[in-house]
Design an enzyme around this catalytic site. Structure first.
Site, mmCIF file in Angstrom:
data_model
loop_
_atom_site.group_PDB
_atom_site.id
_atom_site.type_symbol
_atom_site.label_atom_id
_atom_site.label_comp_id
_atom_site.label_asym_id
_atom_site.label_seq_id
_atom_site.Cartn_x
_atom_site.Cartn_y
_atom_site.Cartn_z
ATOM 1 N N ARG A 1 1.770 -12.244 -0.309
ATOM 2 C CA ARG A 1 0.401 -12.473 0.159
ATOM 3 C C ARG A 1 -0.208 -13.749 -0.403
ATOM 4 N NH1 ARG A 1 -2.118 -8.314 3.505
ATOM 5 N NH2 ARG A 1 -0.509 -6.734 3.668
ATOM 6 N N HIS B 1 -11.368 -1.674 11.306
ATOM 7 C CA HIS B 1 -10.261 -2.564 10.935
ATOM 8 C C HIS B 1 -10.153 -3.643 12.025
ATOM 9 C CE1 HIS B 1 -5.726 -2.781 9.641
ATOM 10 N NE2 HIS B 1 -6.441 -3.680 9.027
ATOM 11 N N ARG C 1 0.854 -1.190 0.000
ATOM 12 C CA ARG C 1 0.000 0.000 0.000
ATOM 13 C C ARG C 1 0.890 1.240 0.000
ATOM 14 N NH1 ARG C 1 -2.124 0.942 4.398
ATOM 15 N NH2 ARG C 1 -1.584 -0.865 5.655
ATOM 16 N N GLY D 1 -1.793 -19.721 20.400
ATOM 17 C CA GLY D 1 -3.010 -20.381 20.896
ATOM 18 C C GLY D 1 -3.268 -20.125 22.375
ATOM 19 N N TYR E 1 -1.035 -3.502 -6.894
ATOM 20 C CA TYR E 1 -0.966 -4.155 -5.574
ATOM 21 C C TYR E 1 -2.336 -4.209 -4.892
ATOM 22 C CZ TYR E 1 -0.363 -5.115 -0.742
ATOM 23 O OH TYR E 1 -0.526 -5.681 0.495
ATOM 24 N N SER F 1 -0.947 -3.705 11.990
ATOM 25 C CA SER F 1 -0.325 -4.818 11.274
ATOM 26 C C SER F 1 0.843 -5.383 12.082
ATOM 27 C CB SER F 1 0.139 -4.374 9.901
ATOM 28 O OG SER F 1 1.034 -3.315 10.052
ATOM 29 N N LYS G 1 -9.713 -2.016 1.423
ATOM 30 C CA LYS G 1 -9.354 -0.847 2.236
ATOM 31 C C LYS G 1 -10.112 0.404 1.771
ATOM 32 C CE LYS G 1 -6.468 -3.297 4.574
ATOM 33 N NZ LYS G 1 -6.806 -3.705 5.929
ATOM 34 N N ARG H 1 1.462 -3.782 20.122
ATOM 35 C CA ARG H 1 2.709 -4.446 20.510
ATOM 36 C C ARG H 1 3.458 -3.517 21.446
ATOM 37 N NH1 ARG H 1 6.525 -8.008 18.057
ATOM 38 N NH2 ARG H 1 5.061 -8.438 16.372
ATOM 39 N N CYS I 1 0.735 -7.669 14.326
ATOM 40 C CA CYS I 1 0.409 -7.988 15.719
ATOM 41 C C CYS I 1 -0.410 -9.276 15.809
ATOM 42 C CB CYS I 1 -0.334 -6.834 16.375
ATOM 43 S SG CYS I 1 0.697 -5.377 16.586
ATOM 44 N N GLY I 2 -0.502 -10.034 14.716
ATOM 45 C CA GLY I 2 -1.101 -11.372 14.773
ATOM 46 C C GLY I 2 -2.616 -11.419 14.649
ATOM 47 N N THR J 1 -4.680 -12.131 11.902
ATOM 48 C CA THR J 1 -5.204 -13.323 11.226
ATOM 49 C C THR J 1 -5.000 -14.555 12.109
ATOM 50 O OG1 THR J 1 -4.729 -12.284 9.110
ATOM 51 C CG2 THR J 1 -5.158 -14.625 9.056
ATOM 52 N N ASP K 1 -10.197 -9.216 9.056
ATOM 53 C CA ASP K 1 -9.617 -7.886 8.792
ATOM 54 C C ASP K 1 -10.598 -6.729 8.997
ATOM 55 O OD1 ASP K 1 -7.325 -6.374 7.977
ATOM 56 O OD2 ASP K 1 -8.199 -6.098 5.993
HETATM 57 C C1 OXD Z 1 -3.441 -4.316 5.723
HETATM 58 C C2 OXD Z 1 -4.058 -5.492 5.090
HETATM 59 O O1 OXD Z 1 -2.523 -3.728 5.123
HETATM 60 O O2 OXD Z 1 -4.995 -6.038 5.677
HETATM 61 O O3 OXD Z 1 -3.884 -3.937 6.818
HETATM 62 O O4 OXD Z 1 -3.649 -5.893 3.983
HETATM 63 MN MN MN Z 2 -5.736 -4.979 7.387
#
Ligand code: OXD
Ligand code: MN
Length: 592
Positions: free
Chosen positions: A378, A237, A80, A503, A208, A259, A217, A409, A261-262, A264, A286
């Site tokens: 990705r 978000h 981005r 976990g 991209y 982003s 986004k 974080r 920070c885990g 997904t 997301d």
């Molecule tokens: C981001 C994405 O950049 O989800 O936040 O791709």
């Molecule tokens: Mn995102």
């Protein structure tokens, strides 16, 4: 099959507004042909073959990864571009001090000149798509016009695309107009412009995902947040997950993290073995659109239908469910490729293969200093591949949210988990969210960057007004979710992580859902509620009660500094920062 002009007008005549706009764009960009996407399987096969023939997609081993392909983007076009992303509201102050602004007249003229004749010799694809479950009263319709077949194939995964979306639109003129052309990928001609008052997005010069899959986004967050403010809802978000307990009761939670920070991983988490009978269900990883339901609760839908996830670091330890998601029908962008036609990235399980082709198509050998996969490489995977996809992911009404979590974080200061005293305090926790840069990324450890509600790059209007909207929504939510702050990254004096993460975050989540149900106790601190000793299940992990004390400790000196650090944000937004948040800060400071 591409349509003749006569066929186009016949199909497009279903919606005169779409047809008229497509005609206007076609006469301006002058494509060789126009293809209206219907979303069928036959269309996917045909366009995939076309992309392979043109070298846009490279087939992977179809036995190992059926339906999977690799795309290598231009090396100058891999992320981005926040500095080239603009909010083109009529008044500059409506974009606020945290966004780039361009006068809409100037933006239409500047980009209009770039779009003139830009599709000569190319196919123009018209992609009608829905953000949100089919038939959901909360879904929004967009139409993206693009000259990239890669965009079409990605939008097929990320959105409900094709005839179904046109059917949902009917004769209405209420749809987002998104125009995209890759031009010649010259970064000097790269602009991502949002016109909130016109429900319009113009994007050029990039291929991209985050810049060109306009539903994500651009519509779901930047335009979405603007619509949310005008119409009384939230576009955030945030991941959405369901926590099922052994009695079969499911509690839904939405969580915002910047982003890296885990997010997904958290959305697809597998509970540890001590949590027999517990299950996590992914609704989204997301984005969350949340509205007040007739019962006075906040109800959330995931507007997307796929995951556009970062590949590096995805492993059996960090996220086995994401690995399952990418086993089939997945598009990979800028990952490494093994000699036998499989994918590879840094942080995958096992030793790296001796030889690979790197993300730029160059030979790569184990031990090379260069990365085989781009750090922002990705996967685009359909959510139906997710073994823990929530049965409610396609529910038109969404799911009721019992807790909202803000995370970042932070090696110090912020406790493992903290519950806000009330809604305004929770909004304050989200608004002042900060996250540390890592040494690998910046060379400086511990630099805290403010990323309010993880929305800094995605809020389509003034950030102070956004906080006001959050505060104002309180009066409409009779049964509000509780608001929490989490921090998986607190360190001990030797720099070691105090909390195991992954976990094991289930243990914190258990406390959160029990708090939301009024079933768990807590200890009051000057800054919020934290778990008392014994309230986080530590069975089977090497975390002592003393370490838990450290993890939940409020260090007064550190917090005084933290309040000073927040000053920068408050100053930047001083023109519109709501009084209530300034008051929160003063109140909390005085409680210390
Ligand atoms: C981001 C994405 O950049 O989800 O936040 O791709
Ligand atoms: Mn995102």
């Amino acid at each position: 099959m591409s349509k003749t002009a006569a066929q186009v007008s016949e199909q497009g005549s279903r919606n005169p507004h779409v047809q008229q706009w497509v005609d206007e764009v076609a006469s301006h960009t002058q494509p060789a042909e126009i293809h209206w996407c219907d979303g069928s399987e036959e269309e996917r096969e045909r366009l995939t073959k076309l992309a392979v023939d043109q070298g846009i997609l490279i087939p992977l081993d179809q036995e190992k990864r059926p339906g999977c392909y690799l795309h290598r983007s231009d090396p100058n076009d891999v992320a981005r571009v926040e500095h080239l992303t603009f909010i083109c509201s009529r008044k500059k102050e409506d974009a606020g001090p945290t966004n780039n602004w361009m006068d809409p007249k100037e933006a239409y003229a500047k980009l209009g000149a770039l779009f003139a004749g830009s599709m000569k010799g190319r196919t123009m694809y018209v992609i009608p798509y829905a953000m949100g479950p089919i038939g959901s009263p909360y879904a929004k319709i967009g139409v993206e016009i693009t000259d990239s077949v890669y965009v079409v194939l990605n939008m097929r995964i990320m959105t409900r695309m094709g005839q179904t979306a046109l059917d949902m639109l009917g004769d209405s003129n209420d749809f987002n107009r998104g125009l995209h052309s890759t031009l010649d990928l010259d970064p000097n001609k790269r602009f991502i412009c949002h016109f909130p008052e016109d429900n319009t997005i113009w994007s050029c010069g990039s291929g991209y995902g985050g810049n060109v899959l306009l539903g994500k986004k651009c519509l779901a967050l930047r335009i979405g947040s603007y619509l949310g403010k005008s119409e009384g809802w939230f576009a955030e978000h945030m991941l959405i997950l369901g926590v099922e307990n052994p009695k079969g009761e499911t509690t839904y939670v939405a969580a915002a993290f910047p982003s890296a920070c885990g997010k997904t991983n958290f959305a697809m988490m597998i509970p540890p073995k001590q949590f027999a009978g517990w299950k996590i269900w992914t609704v989204g990883d997301d984005i969350s659109w949340m509205r007040v339901g007739p019962d006075g609760r906040l109800w959330a839908i995931n507007p997307e239908s796929g995951y556009f996830g970062v590949a590096p670091g995805t492993s059996k330890k960090s996220n086995p469910n994401a690995l399952a998601c990418v086993e089939k029908n997945t598009l990979f962008t800028n990952v490494g490729m093994t000699p036998d036609g499989d994918v590879w990235w840094e942080g995958m399980d096992g030793a790296p293969p001796a030889e690979l082709t790197d993300w730029q198509g160059r030979p790569w050998k184990a031990g090379s200093k260069e990365k085989a996969a781009h750090p922002n490489s990705r996967f685009t995977a359909p959510m139906r591949n997710n073994p823990v996809l929530s049965p409610k992911a396609n529910e038109p009404e969404g799911v009721p949210i019992s807790a909202i979590i803000f995370g970042g974080r932070r090696s110090t200061t912020v406790p493992l988990v903290l519950e806000s005293f009330n809604w305004a305090h929770g909004v304050y926790l989200g608004a002042t969210m900060g996250s540390e840069t890592t040494a690998a990324a910046t060379g400086q450890v511990g630099v805290v960057r403010r990323d309010p509600m993880a929305m800094l790059p995605f809020c389509g209007y003034d950030m102070g007004d956004y906080f006001t909207h959050w505060l104002a929504m309180q009066s409409r939510i009779a049964n509000p979710p509780r608001i929490f702050q989490v921090n998986w990254f607190r360190q001990g004096s030797g720099g070691e992580f105090l909390w195991p993460g992954f976990g094991e975050n289930m243990r914190v989540l258990e406390w959160i859902v029990n708090r939301a149900a009024g079933k768990a106790g807590a200890r009051e601190t000057p800054l919020g509620w934290v778990p008392e000793r014994g309230q986080i299940n530590l069975d089977g992990i090497d975390v002592s009660e003393e370490t838990m004390d450290h993890l939940t400790e409020i260090d007064r000196e550190a917090w005084k500094k933290e309040f000073d650090l927040q000053e920068e944000l408050f100053e930047k937004l001083q023109a519109t920062m709501p009084r209530a948040l300034i008051l929160q800060r003063e109140l909390l400071r005085s409680r210390l």
